[in-house]
Every structure is written in structure tokens, then in C-alpha cells.
Design a protein around this motif. Structure first.
Motif, short mmCIF file in Angstrom:
data_model
loop_
_atom_site.label_atom_id
_atom_site.label_comp_id
_atom_site.label_asym_id
_atom_site.label_seq_id
_atom_site.Cartn_x
_atom_site.Cartn_y
_atom_site.Cartn_z
N GLY A 1 -4.22 18.00 7.20
CA GLY A 1 -4.18 16.64 6.69
C GLY A 1 -2.90 16.38 5.92
O GLY A 1 -2.21 17.31 5.49
N VAL A 2 -2.58 15.10 5.78
CA VAL A 2 -1.45 14.65 4.97
C VAL A 2 -2.04 13.94 3.76
O VAL A 2 -2.85 13.02 3.90
CB VAL A 2 -0.53 13.70 5.76
N TYR A 3 -1.64 14.36 2.56
CA TYR A 3 -2.18 13.83 1.32
C TYR A 3 -1.08 13.06 0.58
O TYR A 3 0.01 13.59 0.34
CB TYR A 3 -2.74 14.96 0.46
N HIS B 1 -4.63 10.62 -2.92
CA HIS B 1 -4.99 12.03 -3.08
C HIS B 1 -3.71 12.83 -3.33
O HIS B 1 -2.64 12.48 -2.83
CB HIS B 1 -5.67 12.59 -1.83
N THR B 2 -3.84 13.92 -4.06
CA THR B 2 -2.69 14.79 -4.28
C THR B 2 -3.13 16.24 -4.36
O THR B 2 -4.33 16.53 -4.50
CB THR B 2 -1.93 14.41 -5.56
N VAL B 3 -2.18 17.14 -4.24
CA VAL B 3 -2.43 18.57 -4.42
C VAL B 3 -2.22 18.90 -5.89
O VAL B 3 -1.17 18.59 -6.46
CB VAL B 3 -1.50 19.41 -3.52
N THR B 4 -3.23 19.50 -6.51
CA THR B 4 -3.17 19.78 -7.95
C THR B 4 -2.95 21.26 -8.26
O THR B 4 -2.56 21.61 -9.37
CB THR B 4 -4.46 19.32 -8.63
N GLY C 1 2.51 14.43 0.65
CA GLY C 1 3.49 13.35 0.73
C GLY C 1 3.62 12.82 2.14
O GLY C 1 3.63 13.58 3.10
N SER C 2 3.69 11.50 2.27
CA SER C 2 3.79 10.87 3.59
C SER C 2 5.18 10.33 3.84
O SER C 2 5.36 9.31 4.50
CB SER C 2 2.76 9.74 3.71
N LEU D 1 -4.81 11.12 7.37
CA LEU D 1 -3.98 10.73 6.23
C LEU D 1 -4.91 10.35 5.09
O LEU D 1 -5.74 9.45 5.24
CB LEU D 1 -3.08 9.55 6.61
N HIS D 2 -4.78 11.03 3.96
CA HIS D 2 -5.63 10.78 2.79
C HIS D 2 -4.78 10.11 1.71
O HIS D 2 -3.96 10.77 1.06
CB HIS D 2 -6.21 12.09 2.27
#
Length: 417
Positions: free
Chosen positions: A182-184, A212-215, A161-162, A208-209
Motif C-alpha cells: 500500500g501507499v500511505y 495515514h502515516t508510518v509512525t 508518501g504519494s 492508497l491510504h
């Protein structure tokens, strides 16, 4: 114990409301559940607060200390480590039941100001699969560990999250010697302010990606890694794009939710867009005598706006008198994320109503237009609008003809390319 105004919440909004109500002649009580006043600003040691209000770059504790000093100077009664367990409507106003170190107490008040702030969304609220190892923190919790407890919660982390707190923590953890991999961000555009993208990520070469998310998270006792994946236009993970990143912490910064369980228990209608109360130009909710301000009303970008809404709510509560309302709704087009306030009471002074709004999407050159009964009465041009950047404007609705209006509608007209 009878008061004119009871303010629930001792953050910047509640402090401003209590001071304002007192200065407008009210007998005030401020209730705060934590041991110290100041809300989240106690742990926000970065600067940038107070530019709009004081014309200075203050750290969070510096900003809030000015209000705490004023509260003490005025001798306003404040109870800390005090929890509100129940609020009931009474013929004279409201009865507030609290629990503290001194036991259970009841206070009666003519009006209430709800300045309860907001809380962070957690990893479980964004459906991350896996076990529940140590090392998954909300950005605010990581900030509390680092800035107040002096404990570094990670050596090698990923931020999901940004949002602004997540961006600020990316910089803070880097300065403390941690490696931010990194920030996703699941959305195709950043969620934080542009200045924080530059100052917190670009200046420290933190990637910064977007989209994209963390799954998934990995680990038994302690987090050992996360799985990230690209997402499509509907923010669903794209099969085959998964990759594992080894780390010891996941910092979650996926948004804030206004805390309004107390408001709901009192039958206060909430806005589905802001998750805060529906209110009028004096920040009174649809339940007479109950006012809302700060992040409990809607999530603000700047603490200066939180204080401004607290001052208005406190002043309005101090001058509250029961009357028959004559309301007109301020409706919005689909291009708006939200608009606050949502209604105006035509029996009140509407000569200087401050409005806050966000766009629903990133827009180029555009024009915000107000029509009353189908006739355009006001407009303003904007070079661009972005959902993370809240806009503020003040309008004289009395001069614009709200007194006899049946309809007041805001639209956003995007300039043709």
C-alpha cells in the motif's frame, strides 16, 4: 581559465542552460559531480518525458540524450566527476574552485548558472521512530537499485508518501515481482499527479491510504515491519489507530528539497515557499550575475519546464551586463503555494515572462487575478487547482503597465457554490 558562463549541474536544466548560453555567444563550462551527464533522468526508464517539448513520449534517458548529443555537437566543455568546493566573488565575476581526478583547479567566470537540482527528504526528516535497520530507502534510491544496478531492493514493501517518484516506483516494483502492500499519505489528498495515481496505483490494484502515516519501524539488522496510523487534521497520529504491517522494506517518497547550499554560501536570498532563490523574469537571483534554473529554483512537475527554465537562464547569463536594477515585487495571496519569478526588473524586457505557480490547497472553479496598483489588469479562469499540479502561464507585463507600477499582486478568487 576564463569563461563567460559556468553552469553547475549536468542534469536536464544544466544541459539546456549550457547549450543556450553557447548558442547566444558565450564561452561555457559545464560542471557535473557524477560520472555521467543527465541527472536523475538516467534512471527514469519510464516514458512520458518530452510531450510538451518534442510532442513524443520519451523515456528519461532518451530525452536527456538529445541534449547530450547537442552539447557534444557544439563542442561545449563539460567536466564530469568534478566537485565544486568553493565559489568566491571577484572583481570580474566569480572564481570557482573544483576538485576532480586531476586535482584542485580554479576557473573564473563572468556569470554562474546554478542547476544543482534537488534531493529527497529522508525518513528521519519525517520523524519515524524506531531503530535503523537495512531496508529503508528513499524512492530515488530504490529506483537507482532497480533501474541502474539491476537489483530488486524488496520483495514486500510499504510506500510512505504519494509523491510522483513513489507512485512510479510502486508500479515499477510490482512489474519486477515485488508486492506493494500500500501507499500511505499523511495528507487528505494525493501529492502526485492525477495521471500517476491512475496509471501507477489504480491500474495495478495498489491501495492508497490517505490521512495515514508510518509512525515506527521494526527490525534489527533488516526491517521486519512498520507501524501505520491514521492522522488528524493537523497530521498528528490518532492514538488507538495503530496497526503493524509485516514487510522487508519501507520506500519513502515524502518530497524534494532544492539543493541551494552553494547559493546560500554566496548570499543568494531564498524563497521560504520554494526553498529556491528569489529571482526576476530573466531568472537572475538577487546577486547580480548568478542565475538559477530547474529544480534548484523550484520543484517542477515536468522535465520540459526544467529545460525551458535552463534555456532562459543560459541565454540571460550569456547576455548579462551589470546595471542598476529597478525591481518590483510580484506578491501573492495566501491561496497560492508559491509563484516564480518573485520579482521583475523593469529595466529588462518583460514582454514575455513565464510564470509558474501552485495553489496552497485543492480549489474548485476559480479565477487567478493580477492587479497592478490596485487595478485589475488580467485574469484567467481555472476549472480547478491542485497543489501537486503546477501551472504555467506567460504574460506581457510591459503591455500590462509594469513599467511605472508600485505594486503587482496576484490573487485567487474561488467561485461561490
Amino acid at each position: 581559465m576564463m569563461y563567460d558562463v559556468i553552469v553547475i549541474g549536468g542534469g536536464p536544466g544544466g544541459l539546456a542552460a549550457a547549450i543556450s548560453a553557447h548558442e547566444n555567444g558565450a564561452h561555457v563550462l559545464l560542471i557535473e559531480r557524477e560520472a555521467r551527464l543527465g541527472g536523475m533522468l538516467k534512471q527514469c526508464i519510464h516514458d512520458g518525458f518530452g510531450l510538451a517539448r518534442f510532442g513524443e513520449r520519451l523515456a528519461g534517458p532518451e530525452y536527456v540524450e538529445r541534449f547530450i548529443d547537442r552539447l557534444e555537437e557544439l563542442g561545449i566543455e563539460a567536466h564530469t566527476q568534478t566537485f565544486v568546493t568553493r565559489v568566491e566573488k571577484t572583481p570580474a565575476g566569480f572564481a570557482v574552485v573544483t576538485v576532480s581526478r586531476d586535482g584542485v583547479a580554479r576557473c573564473d567566470t563572468r556569470t554562474l548558472v546554478l542547476a544543482t537540482g534537488c534531493r529527497e527528504r529522508t525518513a528521519k526528516q519525517v520523524f519515524i521512530h524506531g531503530t535503523r535497520p537495512a531496508g529503508v530507502f528513499t524512492a530515488g534510491t530504490a529506483q537507482h537499485f532497480t533501474n541502474l544496478l539491476g537489483e530488486l531492493p524488496t520483495r514486500r514493501c510499504v510506500i510512505l508518501g504519494s509523491g510522483d517518484i513513489g507512485l512510479i516506483m510502486a508500479r515499477r516494483l510490482t512489474l519486477e515481482g515485488a508486492e506493494v502492500l500500500g501507499v500511505y499519505e499523511a495528507k487528505p489528498t494525493p501529492s502526485g499527479l492525477t495521471r500517476n495515481i491512475h496509471q501507477c496505483l489504480h491500474d495495478y490494484n495498489i491501495p492508497l491510504h490517505l490521512s495515514h502515516t508510518v509512525t515506527r519501524v521494526f527490525g534489527a539488522d533488516r526491517l521486519t515491519g512498520v507501524e501505520v496510523a491514521e492522522v488528524d487534521e493537523t497530521m498528528r497520529p490518532i492514538p488507538g489507530t495503530e496497526q503493524r504491517i509485516d514487510c522487508d522494506a519501507l520506500i519513502v517518497s515524502v518530497g524534494l528539497i532544492p539543493e541551494n547550499e552553494l547559493a546560500e554560501s554566496l548570499g543568494v536570498p531564498l524563497d521560504g515557499h520554494t526553498r529556491g532563490p528569489v529571482c526576476d523574469g530573466q531568472l537572475m537571483t538577487e546577486v547580480p550575475g548568478i542565475f538559477s534554473c530547474g529544480n534548484a529554483l523550484h520543484v517542477n512537475d515536468l522535465v520540459d519546464y526544467v529545460s525551458a527554465s535552463g534555456e532562459l537562464a543560459g541565454k540571460s547569463a550569456a547576455h548579462f551586463a551589470a546595471h542598476t536594477r529597478d525591481e518590483v515585487a510580484l506578491t501573492i495571496s495566501d491561496d497560492f503555494g508559491y509563484l516564480v519569478p518573485q520579482r521583475l526588473d523593469r529595466t529588462e524586457d518583460n514582454s514575455g515572462v513565464t510564470l509558474y505557480f501552485r495553489s496552497a490547497a485543492v480549489l474548485g472553479p476559480c479565477r487567478v487575478v493580477l492587479t497592478i496598483d490596485g487595478k485589475e489588469v488580467w485574469s484567467r479562469r481555472y476549472p480547478f487547482l491542485r497543489p501537486p499540479e503546477m501551472q504555467q502561464l506567460t504574460l506581457d507585463f510591459d503591455k500590462l503597465g509594469i513599467a511605472h507600477a508600485r505594486d503587482a499582486h496576484f490573487t485567487i478568487e474561488v467561485a461561490e457554490a
